[in-house]
Design a protein around this motif. Sequence first.
Motif, PDB file in Angstrom:
ATOM      1  N   ASP A  72      -2.477 -10.955 -16.319  1.00 12.50           N
ATOM      2  CA  ASP A  72      -3.182  -9.681 -16.360  1.00 12.50           C
ATOM      3  C   ASP A  72      -4.694  -9.805 -16.500  1.00 12.50           C
ATOM      4  N   LEU A 122      -0.785  -7.040 -22.807  1.00  8.90           N
ATOM      5  CA  LEU A 122      -0.885  -7.824 -21.578  1.00  8.90           C
ATOM      6  C   LEU A 122      -0.191  -9.173 -21.732  1.00  8.90           C
ATOM      7  N   GLN A 166       8.583   0.280  -6.807  1.00  6.79           N
ATOM      8  CA  GLN A 166       8.065  -0.138  -8.110  1.00  6.79           C
ATOM      9  C   GLN A 166       8.640  -1.448  -8.613  1.00  6.79           C
ATOM     10  N   PRO A 208      -1.011 -13.416  -7.487  1.00  2.00           N
ATOM     11  CA  PRO A 208      -1.565 -12.517  -8.504  1.00  2.00           C
ATOM     12  C   PRO A 208      -1.308 -11.054  -8.135  1.00  2.00           C
ATOM     13  N   GLU A 209      -1.343 -10.182  -9.106  1.00  2.00           N
ATOM     14  CA  GLU A 209      -1.164  -8.736  -8.893  1.00  2.00           C
ATOM     15  C   GLU A 209       0.106  -8.421  -8.120  1.00  2.00           C
ATOM     16  N   ASP A 264       4.276  -6.930 -12.747  1.00  2.00           N
ATOM     17  CA  ASP A 264       3.684  -6.503 -14.003  1.00  2.00           C
ATOM     18  C   ASP A 264       4.049  -7.598 -15.008  1.00  2.00           C
ATOM     19  N   ASN A 311       3.253  -4.826 -10.157  1.00  2.00           N
ATOM     20  CA  ASN A 311       1.946  -4.669 -10.777  1.00  2.00           C
ATOM     21  C   ASN A 311       1.272  -3.375 -10.312  1.00  2.00           C
ATOM     22  N   THR A 312       0.585  -2.706 -11.241  1.00  2.00           N
ATOM     23  CA  THR A 312      -0.137  -1.482 -10.885  1.00  2.00           C
ATOM     24  C   THR A 312      -1.158  -1.769  -9.786  1.00  2.00           C
ATOM     25  N   TYR A 313      -1.689  -2.990  -9.762  1.00  2.00           N
ATOM     26  CA  TYR A 313      -2.766  -3.315  -8.822  1.00  2.00           C
ATOM     27  C   TYR A 313      -2.247  -4.061  -7.603  1.00  2.00           C
TER      28      TYR A 313
END
Lengths: 692, 198
Positions: free
Chosen positions: A72, A105, A195, A217-218, A221, A242-244
Amino acid sequence: MTLFLRLFFSAVLLLLATGFVQAQTSGWVKASHLKAELVSDHQDLKPGQTFKLALHFIPDDHWHTYWQNPGDSGLATSIDWTLPDGVTAGAIQWPAPMAIAVPPLVNYGFEGPTILVSELTVPANYKNSQLLIKAKVDWLVCKEVCIPAEASFELNLPVTQTAIEARDYKQLFEQASQKQPKPVSLQGRYDVQNQKFSAVVQMPEDLKVSAFFVSAPELVDHAAPQEIEWVDGELLLRQQKNTYFSQAPARFELVLNTVAGPVLLHLQHEGVPVSSELSLASFSLLDWLGMLLLAALGGLILNLMPCVFPVLSLKALSLANGQNSTPQIKAEALWYSAGVIISFVLLAAVLLVFRAAGQAAGWGFQLQNPLIVGLLAYLLFILGLSLSGVMQLGMGWMNSGQQLTQKQGHKGSFFTGVLAVVVASPCTAPFMGTALGYAATQPALAALAIFAALGLGMALPFLLLAWWPGFAAVLPKPGLWMEKLKQWLAYPLYLSAVWLLWVYGRQQGLDALALALVGLVLVGAACWLWGQQQLQQAGKVSSLIALLLVAGSVALLWYPQPVAQKITKTDHAEAWSEQRLKQLVQEGKPVLVNMTADWCITCLVNERVALNTDSSKAAMALYNLTYLKGDWTNKDPAISAYLRQFQRDGVPLYVVYWPGQPPEILPQILTPDSLRQALEQLSSKQPLITSQ
Amino acid sequence: MKLKFALSLSALVFAGTLFAAPQVGQAAPAFNLTDSKGQSHSLADFAGKTVVLEWTNHDCPFVVKHYSGNMQGLQKQFGTDDVVWLTVISSAPGKQGHVTPAKADELTSSRNATPDAVLFDETGVTGKAYDAKTTPHMYVIDQKGVLQYMGGIDSIPSAKVGDIAKATPYFSNALTAVLAGNPADPAVTKPYGCSIKY
């Protein structure tokens, strides 16, 4: 003097010794909360060898550095090499990471001494006696606060004829390889949908995976709970996305913590196949060249078809009779070839337009739709009957084209070529089938080239004739043998029709197959009437009857099949069909509909974790639930329409029908209890409706 | 009927908690925070204006990197009447990066920063609602209160000032696009920096 000399030599030796040791390490660089050195596994290198360098970190207690996916926050350690020409360095071989929780995180990284190994290669033609390695390293070391650092390391290694390992650091490199995850040859696929990140890894033996780390990465979550399950030779992984998250990488590394230590494998992305991607992915140059050759050969053989050969001999005759000037003959041959090739390319272009339109409408070139399968079987049967001589196809075209070919000059030659293609069309199926099927799945240009090759093959005898007039002697004379050949070629067509009918029977059931066979008889009768009419032995009425018969045969394919059932691999699921669902609902039986596809990882994981389980099977038995499964792997339009009813344009979709209740949609991510809970709820609602 | 209503209501609430993560194109999570002057601000107060949220922690080296001039430059560049720039501190009391209002004001003046307000999120509720992970971490909310951008300030995750000029300025591009009435592209990027000390 001797004492001085002795001292001098020992001093030199000492210097050599220290120089010796220092050559294998950069020495420690002390930074805030972390000290680092760069170490070589060889003290002497030789040209052409591969050797290892270790970046050795010793952070203060409880301080950590980061993995390639830092989680994170944080930042992966990076190395920027400056190397002599020709010397190359590979990527960092990361140790197995650990999850470092910084609530809320989670980071992925390393605590305690950490060794990051890189592999370097000395070119075989390396001339220098020294190899100077410079590394600029960026790292972030964190406990609660984070301290970024940048440091430069230098190593100067001698290059000689014999490589010598650095014994002092052997242990360090052994430690490093122990801490790295072991590469394993397990196949894994993943997808991100609704999701969730879901992955399936083929794992014959349960390795008791306790945690997983994705290198992308990303993607997940990192702080969300990991769902890990091993079922029947497959490892299933799930985690909140991940949100991103923005884009799914094609492939990335996955580290699994297993009972036998950490292992490393790669996960391949599998999403909804995109048509252009699909066709481009399946494009192979070698296959394509092979198909070009086959297509040219097929085109050549087309010349032997009775529908083409007369045209050819006609033209050959006119060539021989016409002006004998060779340039004139050559030009005509070229115009004829142009006519043939352009006709084929046009045909391909039409095919491509249809393909594009079809894909836009959501149906691909596939044998999913039973109606299309049935119609194709009829078509092949009709073509076969034509070859057998029951009736003649393309007679009308041939006559209209004949006038054009009788024109003199280039135009005449060009249209003879066009005519040859047009009249050839009823005979081409057995030869063109394969090329057509292949071309239908290829990128547009490759498909066009296939058809151009087909045309070139067909025009080839003419070109040969123009350049080597002696070739005419080799050409077989038209005769009865052609008719025989044509009639023999009907049988592959009949067999193809049989195969299609078998597919149709599998899809629609035995009763539907019987109806389709009745349709086939009607088609046969219609063709016979048509042939009679062509021979002027029947009137207008019989044409009308022929048309009615054809219409009737097509209608038979539409006839609803009440017992149409297809048993799929999973024993307790029945194949979905609109009719079957309607029937069950009308009978007042509870139904579970599962819309799935082979490429839908989420679907597979759901099935394994939540549907094909003993508890779910028990729940289905308890509530007398019929389980219907629809396969949308090839985007069956009937299923697409069903999905649209629920405002969905993709799978998975789970719907439970309970008598007296509106259809209930289950979540797209199922848990082992989802089905049982839904059924409990629905069954407890039932009395409200039926208590009257 | 009542039962059904209760069930669907509970399903809604459940779904609400499940998909708490902020999403570009959706309404930005509401907040009500007190600034360094003791004044409270809520997102609703800024309807009709474009709102920038900047999560910060003055000691974080990634924040220090951008406060070498870049962040101040952005605050000045977009410091018009149409834009409200809110700097948010989510460090919990006792955790690294937590400061007193006086210290916050001092930091603002000593660094020549010009945010419209520095907000304190000591409970971390707002930070978690936005899924803010790092410092710095940037958000752009349009005039209608819809989240239009979330993620990093630029494309090179490093603590080196020299990388700012080489990076693609994601946040600045996004804010420029939103002010022009266009969607941000990309609208979601990787946030990088120190973890927020909730």
